[in-house]
Design a protein around this motif. Structure first.
Motif, PDB file in Angstrom:
ATOM      1  N   GLU A 125       0.830  -1.207   0.000  1.00 24.46           N
ATOM      2  CA  GLU A 125       0.000   0.000   0.000  1.00 24.46           C
ATOM      3  C   GLU A 125       0.868   1.262   0.000  1.00 24.46           C
ATOM      4  O   GLU A 125       0.615   2.210  -0.748  1.00 24.46           O
ATOM      5  N   GLN A 126       1.900   1.275   0.827  1.00 16.59           N
ATOM      6  CA  GLN A 126       2.806   2.425   0.875  1.00 16.59           C
ATOM      7  C   GLN A 126       3.556   2.593  -0.446  1.00 16.59           C
ATOM      8  O   GLN A 126       3.761   3.709  -0.909  1.00 16.59           O
ATOM      9  N   TYR A 127       3.975   1.483  -1.031  1.00 19.44           N
ATOM     10  CA  TYR A 127       4.692   1.544  -2.304  1.00 19.44           C
ATOM     11  C   TYR A 127       3.803   2.150  -3.389  1.00 19.44           C
ATOM     12  O   TYR A 127       4.235   3.009  -4.164  1.00 19.44           O
ATOM     13  N   ARG A 128       2.554   1.727  -3.426  1.00 20.52           N
ATOM     14  CA  ARG A 128       1.618   2.285  -4.404  1.00 20.52           C
ATOM     15  C   ARG A 128       1.363   3.770  -4.130  1.00 20.52           C
ATOM     16  O   ARG A 128       1.270   4.575  -5.066  1.00 20.52           O
ATOM     17  N   ALA A 129       1.278   4.152  -2.858  1.00 20.14           N
ATOM     18  CA  ALA A 129       1.087   5.562  -2.502  1.00 20.14           C
ATOM     19  C   ALA A 129       2.294   6.392  -2.941  1.00 20.14           C
ATOM     20  O   ALA A 129       2.132   7.513  -3.445  1.00 20.14           O
ATOM     21  N   LEU A 130       3.503   5.856  -2.759  1.00 24.34           N
ATOM     22  CA  LEU A 130       4.705   6.549  -3.221  1.00 24.34           C
ATOM     23  C   LEU A 130       4.619   6.803  -4.720  1.00 24.34           C
ATOM     24  O   LEU A 130       4.932   7.899  -5.201  1.00 24.34           O
ATOM     25  N   GLN A 131       4.176   5.811  -5.464  1.00 25.08           N
ATOM     26  CA  GLN A 131       4.106   5.931  -6.922  1.00 25.08           C
ATOM     27  C   GLN A 131       3.088   6.986  -7.370  1.00 25.08           C
ATOM     28  O   GLN A 131       3.156   7.467  -8.494  1.00 25.08           O
ATOM     29  N   GLU A 132       2.174   7.370  -6.490  1.00 27.76           N
ATOM     30  CA  GLU A 132       1.237   8.456  -6.800  1.00 27.76           C
ATOM     31  C   GLU A 132       1.943   9.814  -6.766  1.00 27.76           C
ATOM     32  O   GLU A 132       1.434  10.796  -7.291  1.00 27.76           O
ATOM     33  N   LEU A 133       3.110   9.870  -6.139  1.00 23.88           N
ATOM     34  CA  LEU A 133       3.857  11.121  -5.988  1.00 23.88           C
ATOM     35  C   LEU A 133       4.876  11.340  -7.092  1.00 23.88           C
ATOM     36  O   LEU A 133       5.537  12.375  -7.138  1.00 23.88           O
ATOM     37  N   GLY A 134       5.046  10.363  -7.965  1.00 19.76           N
ATOM     38  CA  GLY A 134       6.023  10.456  -9.042  1.00 19.76           C
ATOM     39  C   GLY A 134       6.224   9.087  -9.664  1.00 19.76           C
ATOM     40  O   GLY A 134       5.509   8.143  -9.346  1.00 19.76           O
ATOM     41  N   LYS A 135       7.211   8.982 -10.519  1.00 19.39           N
ATOM     42  CA  LYS A 135       7.548   7.700 -11.137  1.00 19.39           C
ATOM     43  C   LYS A 135       8.841   7.221 -10.494  1.00 19.39           C
ATOM     44  O   LYS A 135       9.890   7.813 -10.690  1.00 19.39           O
ATOM     45  N   PHE A 136       8.755   6.128  -9.771  1.00 21.77           N
ATOM     46  CA  PHE A 136       9.901   5.577  -9.061  1.00 21.77           C
ATOM     47  C   PHE A 136      10.157   4.151  -9.549  1.00 21.77           C
ATOM     48  O   PHE A 136       9.221   3.430  -9.871  1.00 21.77           O
ATOM     49  N   ASP A 137      11.418   3.768  -9.580  1.00 20.06           N
ATOM     50  CA  ASP A 137      11.815   2.416 -10.000  1.00 20.06           C
ATOM     51  C   ASP A 137      11.437   2.120 -11.456  1.00 20.06           C
ATOM     52  O   ASP A 137      10.961   1.042 -11.776  1.00 20.06           O
TER      53      ASP A 137
END
Length: 188
Positions: A125-137
């Motif tokens: 859930e946190q990983y998906r939330a991070l991805q809402e803030l930008g493009k990571f990995d």
């Protein structure tokens, strides 16, 4: 660093605070409505947390504030480096997986390294939330906290950003790759 305590020297603390402030100001979209002065006061009052943030920074995580928990009064930091932190790659998932490898063991596991640093692996859930803030990995991947039922079967999960979306995959927990690391979170 002071070898007896997990505390930074004054010049290290000041440098880290400058870095965190610059990142905070540059990426205000990650933490709308939050003020640097309140965060800085909280950081100054928690030198052990500054040590942890420094560990996140020196391993390439580029920690930044991504939220504030109103119930606990804690600021929430995630690793926000564009790719999985360089200083935390080529790790299998956990100690059990590391111990099970007979040959070509990596230096550590993601779970053990996170514990040593004082952070927690991001969950799905946190990983998906991070991805809402930008493009990571977009070129790497990151181990994600794995549910016990998956881990019990020998697997572990990881995520990345490909083709305009977040993917969560599985792999053997004992696998490790030069482009897979882990991202962590810290509450201050």
């Amino acid at each position: 660093m002071n070898s007896n305590k997990k505390e930074l020297l004054p010049e290290q603390r000041d440098e880290l605070l400058r870095t965190l402030k610059a990142r905070f100001e540059k990426n205000s979209h990650r933490h709308k409505g939050l003020e640097w002065a309140k965060l800085a006061a909280k950081l100054e009052a928690n030198p052990e947390k500054l040590w942890v943030l420094d560990e996140m920074e020196v391993t390439g995580g580029e920690p930044d504030v991504v939220g504030f928990d109103k119930k606990t009064g804690e600021f929430i930091f995630y690793d926000c480096s564009a790719e999985s932190p360089k200083g935390r790659r080529s790790l299998c998932y956990d100690r059990e997986a590391l111990d099970a490898r007979k040959m070509h063991k990596p230096a550590n596991s993601a779970v053990d390294m996170a514990a040593e640093m004082g952070i927690e692996l991001l969950n799905e859930e946190q990983y998906r939330a991070l991805q809402e803030l930008g493009k990571f990995d977009a070129k790497t991947s990151s181990w994600v906290e794995t549910p016990a039922d998956i881990r019990k079967l020998g697997g572990a999960i990881f995520g990345d950003w490909r083709f305009g979306r977040v993917f969560i995959y599985h792999n053997g927990a004992d696998s490790y790759y030069g482009a897979r690391g882990f991202r962590g979170s810290l509450r201050v």
